[in-house]
Scaffold this active site. Sequence first.
Site, mmCIF file in Angstrom:
data_model
loop_
_atom_site.group_PDB
_atom_site.id
_atom_site.type_symbol
_atom_site.label_atom_id
_atom_site.label_comp_id
_atom_site.label_asym_id
_atom_site.label_seq_id
_atom_site.Cartn_x
_atom_site.Cartn_y
_atom_site.Cartn_z
ATOM 1 C CG PHE A 239 -1.721 -1.277 1.381
ATOM 2 C CD1 PHE A 239 -2.492 -1.782 0.354
ATOM 3 C CD2 PHE A 239 -1.657 -1.985 2.572
ATOM 4 C CE1 PHE A 239 -3.190 -2.980 0.505
ATOM 5 C CE2 PHE A 239 -2.358 -3.181 2.729
ATOM 6 C CZ PHE A 239 -3.117 -3.672 1.696
ATOM 7 N N GLY A 463 0.357 -8.769 -3.311
ATOM 8 C CA GLY A 463 -1.013 -9.224 -3.077
ATOM 9 C C GLY A 463 -1.926 -8.795 -4.205
ATOM 10 C CB THR A 464 -1.165 -6.509 -6.938
ATOM 11 O OG1 THR A 464 0.135 -7.100 -7.138
ATOM 12 C CG2 THR A 464 -0.996 -5.319 -6.014
ATOM 13 C CB ALA A 509 1.844 1.922 -13.334
ATOM 14 C CB ILE A 623 -10.860 -6.603 -16.777
ATOM 15 C CG1 ILE A 623 -11.471 -5.223 -16.502
ATOM 16 C CG2 ILE A 623 -10.700 -7.394 -15.481
ATOM 17 C CD1 ILE A 623 -10.589 -4.273 -15.701
ATOM 18 C CG ASN A 625 -7.305 -12.995 -13.124
ATOM 19 O OD1 ASN A 625 -8.451 -13.444 -13.206
ATOM 20 N ND2 ASN A 625 -6.381 -13.520 -12.334
ATOM 21 C CB THR A 628 -6.516 -10.837 -9.518
ATOM 22 O OG1 THR A 628 -6.385 -10.800 -10.932
ATOM 23 C CG2 THR A 628 -6.030 -12.176 -8.992
ATOM 24 C CD GLN A 632 -5.190 -5.156 -6.439
ATOM 25 O OE1 GLN A 632 -5.264 -5.492 -5.261
ATOM 26 N NE2 GLN A 632 -4.274 -4.324 -6.854
ATOM 27 C CD GLU A 699 -2.052 3.684 -6.100
ATOM 28 O OE1 GLU A 699 -1.376 4.195 -5.207
ATOM 29 O OE2 GLU A 699 -1.826 3.877 -7.309
HETATM 30 MO MO1 MOS Z 1 1.181 2.999 -4.247
HETATM 31 S S1 MOS Z 1 1.059 4.464 -2.739
HETATM 32 O O1 MOS Z 1 1.749 3.892 -5.566
HETATM 33 O O2 MOS Z 1 2.372 1.983 -3.609
#
Ligand code: MOS
Length: 733
Positions: A239, A463-464, A509, A623, A625, A628, A632, A699
């Site tokens: 995060f 975890g993404t 990204a 998209i 997947n 996941t 997110q 995010e």
């Molecule tokens: Mo996120 S705050 O760009 O890891």
Amino acid sequence: MARPSMDRIDARAKVTGAARYSADHKLPGMVHGHLVTSTIARGRVVSLDLGAARAAGGVVEIYTPDHRPVFQGTLTGLAAVFAETRPPLADREVHYHGQIVALVLAETVEQARDAAALIRVTYEAQPPNSSFEDAKEHAVSPPSVPGLPLGVPIKEPENVDIKAVLAASEVTIERTYEIPPRHHSMMEPHAAVAVWQDGRLTIYSGTQGPAAHAMELSGVLGVEQADVHVISPYVGGGFGGKAFTWAPAMLAAAAARELGRPVKVVTGREQLFTVTGHRAASSQTFALGARRDGRLNAIEHATISQSLGEDPGYRTTPKYYAAPNVHISMKITPGLDLPTATIMRAPGDESGSFALECVMDELAEELGMDPIELRMRNYLESTLKGKLPYSSKHLDECYRVGAERFGWSRRGERPGAVTDGEWQVGMGMATAVLDAGRAPTTVRVAFRPNGTATVGNATSDAGTGMWTVMAMTGARALGLPADRIRPALGDSALPFAGSSDIYGAVGSAATATVTPAILTAAREAIAKLAEHAATAEGSPLRGADDVRYAEGRLTGGGKAVTFGELLTLTGTAEVGAQGTSADLDTTHAYASYAAHFCEVRVNRWTGEPLLSRFTTVVDAGAILNAKTARGQITGGVLFGLAAAMCEEGRVEGATGRISNANLADYLLPVNADTVEFDVHFLDHPDTRLSPTGARGIGELGTVGAAAAFANAVHNATGRRVRTLPITPDKLLA
Ligand code: MOS
């Protein structure tokens, strides 16, 4: 077209405990480190009484400001802006409560902890300046950082008196919103296991960017970047808190070098609140000037925060609405005796969207206009500055589809109009906009004799879902089932392109960055494989001039062979190639979008606000997947709602101590606080951004979620809470 969806390939390893996180590594001869942190916020360490601790069983070494492991440098690059620039134990000065003042190293973790408890630190304490509230009065313009637009005022057009324009508007409103500090609270604490061999460091340390972590550590330790090997295949949440290098990894590495033994340092949960960064508190004042028909005439957004890492103005306001006059400014409160702030999921954008999407709701009410209608009247088609058109924007469809799915037409226009027994029921909506982009990166794809192919990049999966999307994209590029792709990530020795992609999983990204490079590298690897088939000794296709590859098979000269057979027959361990993705097309601007719809029920007698329904419609390109991606967005929305519902780092004025620096007192939402979210993805691949058409989502869900909640609370009760979190006391007051 059915959207691709796949279970996480790392799921089984994670739920069975087979996945080894940083602290799970045990090396022969390893010593355990325990951090000792300050109990004052400002002043200096007068003395450290180490006698009892040194005499305690198993203690190997104790580092203090007077006797510290060698650091040759400080953090540079972005870390110098967004993380601590002083190495740990730099001197006896104390700048915040919970600063590291000693590191105890012992044979076992228990011995280290017990010895740490025996250290007596004497301080010369001064009253701390730890109140953001007080410091706001003395906030200053931030220093400019080359290449970073954060904190730089935006005036469009240049020489307009924004106050005069606001005053001349048919309708003007001005509101201030306050957001307390927040802490990343990722499940896996910062932990590092460091070992040196022949002047080279290997460090198991959870990070969002293995290459950046290696670069930062190399600078601090005074060694070549190539001599730092960061291994981080599993990361239990970042995060933003694991985007840069913090003291625990530096201390593990430096202590291991001094002692000539492997060193493990694990940050305690309470220590995470102070030694590894947080989202700075912010205060934002919006002034909006509009015509009676809802068209914005002027936006003034003045923000104050503790750190450049939290710039709600720059991040948010230019990306939402088309106003002819916009003035954005930022101030920071330097020198506070508080822990160092850093970036946190949707830095600036989470806070900025809360204020902007609340003030838009307030303006809609003032105008007697539907909040969606107000947003549509100010729809932005191109960037504020430079007027770059957006590559692919379907926010209008998000509003439309979301309103339909959620039942927005049933919203009571008058606040407090809808009740259900003792519950007041309200609906609110908000927009989410998140810059999208990607960096060129380098991926290596290689074929193996066992019929598998590797796909490697020095990115991270915090975890993404990156493990899985790399396998899926590799499968698509090579025409193979995903279970024959072996992704590799979380390792600084894997390929990356250079300065712009070293931070790995940041800025939502990573998917947009890595997946196009997989396509490029796959083409290169296929060309190498075809050449190998045509030329290698032992190849059944040798001499053929029409070799072709499809779905794992090579054909040519009337013959066919699988690549596994080919490599076995030619006795080759692997055939592979690197490929680097093209630069981003800068003729357009890129952003992801979502529309959030929230329903809350507020108890008439207790003031308790309960989330009851939430719908999000997302326009984030292709998209890759669905499973996941949904995870997110769901996690992001809850992350944002947490700011609205409960999260707040509380700083004690007199001591500068964070009084709730633990997971018992620092409230995070739990399952009972939430509901099943309705997440819907639109399907508009952004093929200008990249050939895979995927934009960022990590995010996006966080952005705007708190505003949707606050707007729903207002619709339910008529009460407008402008200071987060929205707790019962504020609704009863
Ligand atoms: Mo996120 S705050 O760009 O890891």
